[in-house]
Design a protein around this motif. Structure first.
Motif, PDB file in Angstrom:
ATOM      1  N   THR A 282      34.296   8.397  -2.225  1.00 48.81           N
ATOM      2  CA  THR A 282      33.262   7.428  -2.556  1.00 48.81           C
ATOM      3  C   THR A 282      31.913   8.154  -2.629  1.00 48.81           C
ATOM      4  OG1 THR A 282      32.780   6.945  -0.247  1.00 48.81           O
ATOM      5  CG2 THR A 282      34.532   5.648  -1.291  1.00 48.81           C
ATOM      6  N   PRO A 283      30.862   7.509  -3.142  1.00 56.86           N
ATOM      7  CA  PRO A 283      29.543   8.151  -3.180  1.00 56.86           C
ATOM      8  C   PRO A 283      29.026   8.584  -1.809  1.00 56.86           C
ATOM      9  CG  PRO A 283      29.574   6.264  -4.648  1.00 56.86           C
ATOM     10  CD  PRO A 283      30.868   6.227  -3.883  1.00 56.86           C
ATOM     11  N   ASP A 284      29.500   7.923  -0.717  1.00 59.36           N
ATOM     12  CA  ASP A 284      29.063   8.338   0.617  1.00 59.36           C
ATOM     13  C   ASP A 284      30.118   9.216   1.315  1.00 59.36           C
ATOM     14  OD1 ASP A 284      30.814   6.236   0.786  1.00 59.36           O
ATOM     15  OD2 ASP A 284      29.748   5.203   2.402  1.00 59.36           O
ATOM     16  N   ASN A 285      30.951   9.892   0.502  1.00 60.19           N
ATOM     17  CA  ASN A 285      31.909  10.905   0.956  1.00 60.19           C
ATOM     18  C   ASN A 285      33.000  10.357   1.870  1.00 60.19           C
ATOM     19  OD1 ASN A 285      32.707  13.663   0.681  1.00 60.19           O
ATOM     20  ND2 ASN A 285      32.042  14.055   2.774  1.00 60.19           N
ATOM     21  N   MET A 286      33.490   9.170   1.577  1.00 55.79           N
ATOM     22  CA  MET A 286      34.676   8.654   2.245  1.00 55.79           C
ATOM     23  C   MET A 286      35.882   8.973   1.363  1.00 55.79           C
ATOM     24  SD  MET A 286      33.915   7.256   5.110  1.00 55.79           S
ATOM     25  CE  MET A 286      32.584   6.490   6.045  1.00 55.79           C
ATOM     26  N   LEU A 287      36.922   9.536   1.959  1.00 61.81           N
ATOM     27  CA  LEU A 287      38.096   9.948   1.189  1.00 61.81           C
ATOM     28  C   LEU A 287      38.912   8.725   0.761  1.00 61.81           C
ATOM     29  CD1 LEU A 287      39.763  12.403   0.156  1.00 61.81           C
ATOM     30  CD2 LEU A 287      41.033  12.289   2.311  1.00 61.81           C
ATOM     31  N   SER A 308      38.945   2.870   6.707  1.00 64.32           N
ATOM     32  CA  SER A 308      39.128   2.971   8.159  1.00 64.32           C
ATOM     33  C   SER A 308      39.794   4.288   8.550  1.00 64.32           C
ATOM     34  CB  SER A 308      39.974   1.805   8.682  1.00 64.32           C
ATOM     35  OG  SER A 308      41.264   1.831   8.084  1.00 64.32           O
ATOM     36  N   ASP A 309      40.520   4.909   7.597  1.00 66.39           N
ATOM     37  CA  ASP A 309      41.168   6.195   7.875  1.00 66.39           C
ATOM     38  C   ASP A 309      40.149   7.311   8.022  1.00 66.39           C
ATOM     39  OD1 ASP A 309      43.588   4.897   7.606  1.00 66.39           O
ATOM     40  OD2 ASP A 309      43.893   5.525   5.533  1.00 66.39           O
ATOM     41  N   ASN A 310      38.934   7.104   7.521  1.00 66.71           N
ATOM     42  CA  ASN A 310      37.907   8.135   7.560  1.00 66.71           C
ATOM     43  C   ASN A 310      37.127   8.129   8.877  1.00 66.71           C
ATOM     44  OD1 ASN A 310      37.266   9.380   4.533  1.00 66.71           O
ATOM     45  ND2 ASN A 310      38.358   7.445   4.486  1.00 66.71           N
TER      46      ASN A 310
END
Length: 311
Positions: A282-287, A308-310
């Motif tokens: 995502t744009p905020d670096n969530m995989l 939630s996995d991040n």
């Protein structure tokens, strides 16, 4: 009687933790210690290191266990000691001596033997290994007196450098592909020199771009506070440091979250040329996902991660 559910710490983040394994511990014991210390729900390792060996073990924590398959395929670097003149049945110092011969080779001959193993080579996996035959590890067959020989496998030796020669010991470093047996490499070098040899010491100093310099020993783990330990965990989105990253456009993000399929034509040629594995964030670096594509198929294989996995 119904068992009570285990209590795990919900604040342990998903990611990887670098551990410096001591001699005498199995990789499974390292995993168990990390899981117990962090009170994590899931922990796995990314490649077995023999009990007598030391060095870097990458532990995948919680949802990062889905990434273990990618670390398994990565290159590794080791420091080792080849002991010339003695062959063992396990090709390392833990085995029984099966032959002995005084090594009369000189430095020029030893250097030439080492150089001959650079590049792509074929190795016969050792009889004492965790590879399986009919569902049973080879070392179990060997211990029963029924050793099984697997066919040769291609591996790549990218670098093989002699550090010091102090016969009968030769100190070296090797960078190699996944699946390389360093003890087999030592035995083969000994055979080339016509005196035999086995792996006396081994330390993994780098794996998939991660260095032992940034790992924790058991003693350091015991001294760290829980918050400090958690801060040492590399976030799941950053764990595959050598895999290119794509920030998902809104439509692709929705596609992944809703369980949709992805195809090669969803990506530019520039992205496709970077390799067959891609991280989508995502744009905020969530995989969001790690995807793979294969030449024979237009559809991508997707390993999905919830936000939630991040955490």
């Amino acid at each position: 009687m119904q068992q009570k559910p285990k209590n795990f710490d919900p604040d342990v983040p998903s990611g990887i933790l670098l551990i410096n394994k001591p001699e005498g511990q199995t990789s499974a014991q390292v995993v168990a210690k990390v899981k117990r210390t962090l009170n994590a729900k899931k922990v796995g390792h990314t490649g077995t290191l023999d009990p007598f060996a030391t060095g870097l073990v990458i532990c995948c924590i919680n949802q990062a266990t889905k990434l273990a398959q990618f670390f398994l395929k990565g290159d590794k670097t080791y420091e080792g000691v080849l002991h010339l003149g003695i062959d063992t049945n396990t090709q390392d110092k833990t085995g029984e001596i099966i032959s002995q011969k005084e090594p009369h080779c000189n430095e020029t001959e030893i250097s030439a033997a080492f150089r001959s193993f650079l590049g792509q080579i074929e190795q016969i996996p050792p009889a004492f290994s965790a590879l399986k035959h009919r569902g049973v590890p080879l070392y179990q067959w060997a211990r029963k007196g029924c050793p099984v020989q697997k066919p040769p496998r291609k591996v790549h030796i990218y670098d093989l450098t002699i550090q010091t020669i102090a016969l009968p010991d030769v100190y070296f470093t090797v960078k190699c592909s996944s699946g390389t047996y360093v003890r087999t490499l030592c035995a083969d070098i000994g055979k080339t020199l016509k005196c035999g040899g086995h792996l006396k010491e081994l330390c993994r100093i780098d794996s998939c771009g991660y260095s032992i310099d940034h790992s924790l020993t058991y003693e350091q783990m015991a001294q760290e506070t829980m918050n400090m330990l958690k801060s040492r965990i590399v976030p799941i989105a950053d764990a595959l440091k050598k895999v290119p990253k794509l920030i998902a456009p809104p439509a692709m993000e929705r596609q992944i979250k809703n369980g949709g399929r992805l195809f090669r034509n969803h990506f530019s040629q520039e992205i496709l040329k970077q390799g067959n594995i891609l991280k989508i964030v995502t744009p905020d670096n969530m995989l969001l996902a790690v995807i793979q594509w294969h030449e024979e198929s237009n559809e991508c294989k997707i390993i999905r991660f919830g936000l939630s996995d991040n955490k």
